[in-house]
Motif scaffolding. Structure first.
Motif, mmCIF file in Angstrom:
data_model
loop_
_atom_site.group_PDB
_atom_site.id
_atom_site.type_symbol
_atom_site.label_atom_id
_atom_site.label_comp_id
_atom_site.label_asym_id
_atom_site.label_seq_id
_atom_site.Cartn_x
_atom_site.Cartn_y
_atom_site.Cartn_z
ATOM 1 N N HIS A 107 0.829 -1.206 0.000
ATOM 2 C CA HIS A 107 0.000 0.000 0.000
ATOM 3 C C HIS A 107 0.864 1.256 0.000
ATOM 4 C CE1 HIS A 107 -2.744 3.018 2.070
ATOM 5 N NE2 HIS A 107 -3.294 2.796 0.893
ATOM 6 N N SER A 108 1.930 1.258 0.767
ATOM 7 C CA SER A 108 2.825 2.413 0.824
ATOM 8 C C SER A 108 3.478 2.687 -0.529
ATOM 9 C CB SER A 108 3.905 2.204 1.883
ATOM 10 O OG SER A 108 3.337 2.097 3.170
ATOM 11 N N SER A 109 3.730 1.641 -1.286
ATOM 12 C CA SER A 109 4.401 1.804 -2.583
ATOM 13 C C SER A 109 3.512 2.507 -3.610
ATOM 14 C CB SER A 109 4.840 0.441 -3.130
ATOM 15 O OG SER A 109 3.745 -0.303 -3.650
ATOM 16 N N ILE A 110 2.203 2.540 -3.379
ATOM 17 C CA ILE A 110 1.289 3.188 -4.322
ATOM 18 C C ILE A 110 1.587 4.680 -4.427
ATOM 19 C CG2 ILE A 110 -1.136 3.860 -4.651
ATOM 20 C CD1 ILE A 110 -1.914 1.036 -3.767
ATOM 21 N N GLU A 111 1.917 5.310 -3.303
ATOM 22 C CA GLU A 111 2.291 6.730 -3.316
ATOM 23 C C GLU A 111 3.538 6.938 -4.168
ATOM 24 O OE1 GLU A 111 1.951 10.741 -2.484
ATOM 25 O OE2 GLU A 111 0.596 9.210 -1.692
ATOM 26 N N ASP A 112 4.528 6.052 -4.028
ATOM 27 C CA ASP A 112 5.758 6.144 -4.830
ATOM 28 C C ASP A 112 5.447 5.970 -6.316
ATOM 29 O OD1 ASP A 112 7.193 6.404 -2.467
ATOM 30 O OD2 ASP A 112 7.568 4.254 -2.321
#
Length: 298
Positions: free
Chosen positions: A286-291
């Motif tokens: 989920h955090s990688s979606i921002e990246d």
């Protein structure tokens, strides 16, 4: 280590009068899809919602958990078999199972869908994942299964995210033969104020334009010197909302070359520690979606 790809999965109104479904609408859709998946897995009828691929393969969700801000789970690519053959006798080999319940090849892929950004991250292991163009259609079809329960005045568009840094090849070129680009408009949460390309998007969306295609082409023996502002704006939007291609002059090669943005999808490798729980791994995804979203901006 898995490599993740990212898809902008938008539920868009058929006309501007109907508005956007927002975070709560996406959450509703995945709640319904989770219930449908669980029912068909329990009844061993997952084939009812599976999308047919080429080469007798299918693609379907097999587990969906709905969290506050995102959904997580697994998609599976699989084949369906009804019989096996003995290699030496070429005769059928009996096995337990019914049609649609037995597979000889099955591959699971982690996924996370962010309700606010409407971006879906999906893992790929050993290049088992279907092609991006195939997945775009799969996600449109699967989300559409439950869309009518939320609204009958909307439709689904799915577009793989592209790496914005690759646009420098076009933006920095001294001249062009042609530029072709297309964009499908976003939900209003995606608008960043005062960015020229998003002002263009907002204006067209407010007039009920759902898709925009633009072609810039030189005369047969001529060329385009530099890109108009509108062309640059559409190109920048196409990394997240569409696609682009063109013929540009490569000064090093001293000739025209072809460029296709779909050849540069956003890809992020994620390492999973052996001690990491499933929920921890899904949190990292989920955090990688921002990246991934930031990568579309170059």
């Amino acid at each position: 280590m898995a490599v993740f790809y990212y898809f902008n999965v938008q539920v868009l109104p058929d006309s501007k009068e109907h508005g956007f479904i927002g975070k709560s609408g996406y959450k509703q859709i995945f709640t319904y899809l989770s219930q449908e998946t669980q029912k068909n897995m329990s009844n061993k009828t997952i084939g009812k919602i599976a999308v047919k691929l080429k080469n007798d393969f299918y693609f379907a969700p097999v587990k969906i958990e709905v969290k506050d801000n995102y959904a997580q789970g697994y998609f599976r690519k699989f084949d369906q078999i009804t019989s096996l053959k003995d290699f030496y006798t070429n005769s059928d080999v009996e096995f337990r199972g019914e049609k649609g319940l037995v597979t000889s090849k099955a591959y699971n892929f982690h996924f996370v869908f962010d309700f606010k950004k409407h971006i879906l991250a999906i893992s790929d292991y050993e290049n088992r994942l279907p092609a991006p163009s195939v997945l775009e259609k799969c996600f449109e079809e699967l989300i559409s299964l439950e869309l009518d329960k939320v609204s009958t005045h909307h439709h689904v568009e799915s577009i793989i995210l592209k790496d914005g840094t690759e646009l420098k090849t076009l933006l920095d070129a001294p001249r062009f033969k042609s530029i072709n680009s297309s964009i499908t408009f976003s939900n209003p949460e995606d608008i960043e104020e005062f960015l020229e390309e998003n002002v263009l998007e907002r204006e067209l969306r407010e007039h009920g334009v759902n898709k925009l295609g633009a072609t810039f082409m030189a005369a047969a023996k001529g060329y385009i010197t530099g890109l108009p502002k509108v062309a640059k704006a559409i190109l920048k939007l196409s990394t997240k909302f569409g696609d682009a291609k063109g013929q540009y002059w490569d000064t090093h090669a001293d000739k025209y070359k072809s460029f296709a943005l779909h050849n540069f999808p956003v890809k992020i490798p994620l390492f999973r520690n052996k001690k990491m729980s499933d929920d921890q791994y899904f949190t990292d995804i989920h955090s990688s979606i921002e990246d991934a979203d930031n990568k579309t901006k170059g």
